[in-house]
Every structure is written in structure tokens, then in C-alpha cells.
Write an enzyme that holds these catalytic residues in place. Structure first.
Site, PDB file in Angstrom:
ATOM      1  CE  LYS A 150      -3.373   2.163   2.456  1.00 32.58           C
ATOM      2  NZ  LYS A 150      -4.354   2.527   4.459  1.00 32.58           N
ATOM      3  CD  GLU A 165      -7.143   5.295   1.834  1.00 35.39           C
ATOM      4  OE1 GLU A 165      -5.838   4.815   2.833  1.00 35.39           O
ATOM      5  OE2 GLU A 165      -7.927   5.262   2.916  1.00 35.39           O
ATOM      6  CE  LYS A 215      -7.552   9.264   7.083  1.00 34.51           C
ATOM      7  NZ  LYS A 215      -7.535   7.825   8.135  1.00 34.51           N
ATOM      8  CG  ASP A 236     -10.319   7.759   6.103  1.00 37.75           C
ATOM      9  OD1 ASP A 236      -9.412   7.203   5.871  1.00 37.75           O
ATOM     10  OD2 ASP A 236     -10.223   7.516   7.723  1.00 37.75           O
ATOM     11  CG  ASP A 280      -2.080   5.185   5.307  1.00 34.24           C
ATOM     12  OD1 ASP A 280      -2.333   4.236   5.385  1.00 34.24           O
ATOM     13  OD2 ASP A 280      -3.880   5.575   5.172  1.00 34.24           O
ATOM     14  NE  ARG A 291     -10.305  -1.125   3.362  1.00 33.79           N
ATOM     15  CZ  ARG A 291     -11.164  -2.010   4.934  1.00 33.79           C
ATOM     16  NH1 ARG A 291     -12.611  -2.331   4.751  1.00 33.79           N
ATOM     17  NH2 ARG A 291     -10.797  -1.119   5.809  1.00 33.79           N
TER      18      ARG A 291
END
Length: 505
Positions: free
Chosen positions: A267, A351, A279, A349, A290, A353
Site C-alpha cells: 500500500k 482506500e 478524517k 477512508d 500511510d 484496500r
């Protein structure tokens, strides 16, 4: 204007070298690594060289509160001679984990020093000695853009010895490279997102490929659209900085059609605002990391040739920036992923996956490996399940793959806890509109794993949800406060083991 090299500049790491026998002079600072069983065998001779009764010194330090717990330190100045101080460092129970902590303590103490000489237990085994080197590298990590008070530089050299005539440099060299993967992944994750976007990820991957003997292919937004990468495109639609899909390939020397083949999917969300499902402010802080999964795949790929991995490996990094705007994807949109499977969006949010689904589908359709492992900071729910900085979450469809990864986690210090893939929860991500939804009110980490499982087909697959170990709250052991670069040492340890695909399938 200076031009950037097209090869990746690896960080300046401390040199870690092995000394057969005790050095005649050594560094101005000597480190004595003390375990629960007491001083190392070479301590008596070392004390004679230094003019210090180390047994007595240890007794005095114990009386004033020092104990040999992993990473504990106590320093003692010397007033005469070439050596100016002695440092006692705790090695705990002598395990690789505790010696990794000890190595990190040595590195922190050594900041600003040119050299340290460290005496370890005689006959220290390879895995434990390697862990010392890893700890020295990891404990040396720093990242700053300060222009004043930038801190002391890393220690120049740490010379290790057990007093014997043995030669152990090869073991240390492996530990240095493994530690470097953690450093590089951490450096990627901690880079601020005003610098780091999907194009930045692609550029660093291209440089790493040139430095590490890899092949690289990058899909820009036009090629992503032409090839049907609907998940990556949807998540990246809200940003002015377009998404990228990056493929890195490693083929070992002498590989044949029978050489095992593994695909890693990472990811690479370079910043996550949550998109239109925005968020809260507190939830955005640290979202520059992230892309930890993608960065860990990149760091892992960079070490495979140097460490002689005997499996073919493809690393896929699914990179986008998740932003709210007039062009952003919306709740209730339906996305068509690579290969045709559809997803109804319920939460923008969720996202990670969506982009990884494209990577998994591409791996199944185009690459057909023996095993697929995806890695991500995917859910906050895994932190609810496993807490912080103890275990990462592991989901798998193949027991041998799960066992091999868990073993690598124990060896590397990035430990995993296997979670259930409960099919009873499949109905929580069902919808009459598409093949599945991307979010549910159910057990968040499990339903996220079930969502990804559908894209892995029949290929043995594991999903690593490492949100629980991706952010250290303090400088402790081998970690500094902030992003940990979780997963790079785990994956590198696994892929460079003798038989990483043993029993799979």
C-alpha cells in the site's frame, strides 16, 4: 544546478566490523555487553588492557542501580590511559531480540563518537551476532530537516569482538543490510508529504532499481486508465498529484522455470485525509506514513541481490494520494478494478484496500506466482485487537505461508499474530449493487482482509496489517519516535531464508 543521480543514495550508516582477538589499543570508549549470566569471558583480559577491574566495576554499578536488562546502560570515566570511558550495556537473556536492543543502545550512546570497541559473549551464535549489527544500524537512525541543532552524527565505527580468533564479518554484513532495509523504509515513511507523492515513490523506486540490480516498470495515470486499474485511479482522483503503479522485479542468478516465485503488494498511500469521508484533524496526523507497506516493499527489494535471495520476487507498489476535492471519488460510487471485479464504495477512508485490490488482481492474472503477500497500514481496528508496538496482524489462506512469515517475524523482531479469516463475516461486505463493499461496521481488520482475499484467487496468499507496529510513541530500543518502517526486515528475513516457500501450496 546540481543534478540528482539516477541511483538511490543509501544512508550513511555506522561501520560495524569484527575484530579477531582483543585489539591492542582499540577505541577511546570500550563497551562491555553484560548478560544475565554476568560479564563476557573476555572481560578479564579486557580489564587488564584497560587497567580496570571490570568485575569490581560491575559490582559497583549494580549497587547503584544498573541491571543487565536489554538496552540498559551505565558509563564509567577513566582518568588515565588512551581509553577514556567504559560503558556497560545490558544484554538481557542473551536472545537475538535482547541483543538487538543492546546494539541500539550502543548506537545511541555512540552518537558523535568516531569509534567504539564492544566486547560480546564468547561464542555468540550467528543469529544473535547479526542482531547486534541490526540494532547498531537501527538505533543510529535519524531524520531531520532542522537547520540548527541538527544533532550528533551517527557513530563512525563499532568494532565487535569476543576475544577469540574467529572471523565473523560475513554475519555482521548481513545484519547491516537487514538493518538498512528498516532504516530505508523508515526514511521513506517519515518523509513529509509535501515532498512525497506517487511520482516521488516512482522516482525512488527507479533509483533503487538502478542501485540494486532490479527491473522497474511504472504506470502513469494514462496507462492506469488504459489498463483498467480502477481502484488506484478512483482513490487518486481527488488529488492534483496523480497516482502511480510501480513494479520492481528481482531474478536471482541462475534462475529457471522451477525457481519459486513470490509477489509482494504494498500500500503506497502517500497521504490519507480520508477523502470525502474526511478524517478528524487528529486522525490525519502521521498519515504521511500511510505508504509504509509500499516503502517496505521497496526497501526489501533493494536488499535481495546483495543478500543472495534464491527466489524470484516481484514487488508491486500501489500509490495514490487520498484527498477531498470536486473530482474526488464518493461514497456510493462503484469501482471496476483490474480484471473486472466491482466494489461499491461506502467509505472513502477505506482506500488502501481499493488500491491494493488492483495490485492483487494484476498479480493473479498477469504473474501467477507461487505465493502473494500484501503489506499495509490498513486498519485502525488491528490496533484495537493487538495494541501498539507488540504484534502486527497476519491473515493467510495457507498454513505453511503463515508459519514461514511468523517465523521470519520472530527472527527479525517484527512479530506477527495470526488472525482469523472468518467466512461468517463475508455477508458484512456484501451488497446487491456490486461484488462487495469496501467498508462495514463489523470487525474491521477481518472484513478488510476478507475484501482483499477475493482478489487473491486460488494463489496462496497472506495479508499483513501492520498499523499496530507502524508508529513508535517514543525512542525505545531499535525504534525512534515516529514511523517504524514496519515490515521491511520481516520480508527481507523471510525472502532471504534458505527455503522461504517451503510447504506452501
Amino acid at each position: 544546478m546540481a543534478r540528482r543521480s539516477n541511483t538511490f543514495t543509501f544512508p550513511t550508516l555506522p561501520a560495524v566490523s569484527w575484530q579477531p582477538g582483543l585489539p591492542v589499543h582499540g577505541a577511546p570508549t570500550w563497551v562491555i555487553v553484560v548478560g544475565e549470566g554476568g560479564l563476557p569471558a573476555a572481560a578479564k583480559e579486557a580489564g587488564e588492557r584497560l587497567g580496570v577491574d571490570l568485575d569490581r566495576l560491575y559490582e559497583v554499578q549494580q549497587a547503584t542501580g544498573f541491571s543487565p536488562t536489554a538496552g540498559a546502560t551505565a558509563s564509567y570515566p577513566l582518568l588515565t590511559g588512551e581509553v577514556t570511558e567504559v560503558l556497560l550495556v545490558g544484554a538481557g537473556d542473551g536472545s537475538a531480540k535482547d541483543l538487538r536492543h543492546a546494539g541500539a543502545a550502543i548506537a545511541r550512546f555512540g552518537r558523535g563518537k568516531d569509534e567504539l570497541t564492544a566486547v560480546v559473549a564468547e561464542g555468540i551464535d550467528d543469529a544473535t551476532l547479526q542482531a547486534v549489527a541490526e540494532g547498531v544500524v537501527l538505533g543510529s537512525f535519524s531524520y531531520t530537516q532542522k537547520t540548527v541543532d541538527t544533532g550528533k552524527p551517527v557513530v563512525g565505527r563499532v568494532t565487535l569482538t569476543d576475544g577469540s580468533a574467529s572471523e565473523r564479518q560475513t554475519v555482521l554484513d548481513r545484519g547491516i543490510v537487514l538493518g538498512r532495509t528498516g532504516w530505508v523504509a523508515r526514511q521513506f515513511a517519515i518523509t513529509p508529504s509535501n515532498e512525497k507523492d506517487p511520482s516521488w515513490m516512482a522516482a525512488r523506486s527507479t533509483e533503487l532499481a538502478a542501485s540494486s540490480g532490479l527491473e522497474v516498470t511504472v504506470w502513469d495515470e494514462k496507462q492506469l486508465a488504459a489498463d483498467g486499474f480502477g481502484g488506484i485511479l478512483a482513490v487518486g482522483k481527488g488529488s492534483t498529484r496523480p497516482p502511480r503503479f510501480i513494479r520492481l522485479d528481482y531474478v536471482p542468478a541462475g534462475a529457471t522455470k522451477k525457481t519459486p516465485y513470490v509477489v509482494l503488494v504494498g500500500k503506497g498511500i502517500t497521504y490519507d485525509t480520508g477523502g470525502l469521508s474526511l478524517k478528524p484533524r487528529e486522525g490525519m496526523v502521521s498519515m504521511k506514513r500511510d505508504m509504509t507497506g509500499g516503502g517496505s516493499v521497496m526497501a526489501t527489494m533493494s536488499a535481495l541481490r546483495e543478500l543472495g535471495a534464491n527466489v524470484r520476487v516481484t514487488g508491486l507498489i500501489c500509490s495514490a494520494e487520498n484527498m477531498p476535492s470536486g473530482t474526488a471519488y464518493r461514497p456510493d460510487d462503484v469501482i471496476r478494478h483490474y480484471g473486472g471485479r466491482t466494489t461499491e464504495v461506502k467509505n472513502t477512508d477505506a482506500e488502501g484496500r481499493l488500491v491494493m485490490a488492483d495490485g492483487l488482481a494484476y498479480a493473479v492474472k498477469e504473474l501467477k506466482p507461487d505465493a502473494i503477500v500484501d503489506i499495509a497500514t490498513l486498519t485502525g481496528a488491528i490496533k484495537v485487537s493487538l495494541g501498539s508496538m507488540l504484534y502486527g496482524g497476519l491473515f493467510a489462506t495457507d498454513d505453511a505461508l503463515a508459519d514461514n512469515l511468523a517465523d521470519a517475524g520472530r527472527v527479525s523482531g517484527e512479530e506477527l499474530w495470526r488472525m482469523p479469516l472468518a467466512e461468517q463475516y463475508q455477508e458484512l461486505i456484501s451488497t446487491p449493487i456490486a461484488d462487495s463493499v469496501n467498508s462495514s461496521k463489523g470487525p474491521g481488520s477481518i472484513t478488510a482482509a476478507l475484501f482483499l482475499k477475493a482478489f487473491a484467487g486460488d494463489i496462496p496468499w497472506a495479508h499483513l496489517d501492520l498499523s499496530s507496529i507502524a508508529e513508535s510513541p517514543a525512542d525505545r530500543f531499535e525504534y525512534s519516535v515516529g514511523a517504524t518502517g514496519a515490515g521491511a526486515r520481516l520480508l527481507t528475513t523471510w525472502l532471504t531464508s534458505e527455503t522461504p516457500t517451503s510447504g506452501i501450496g
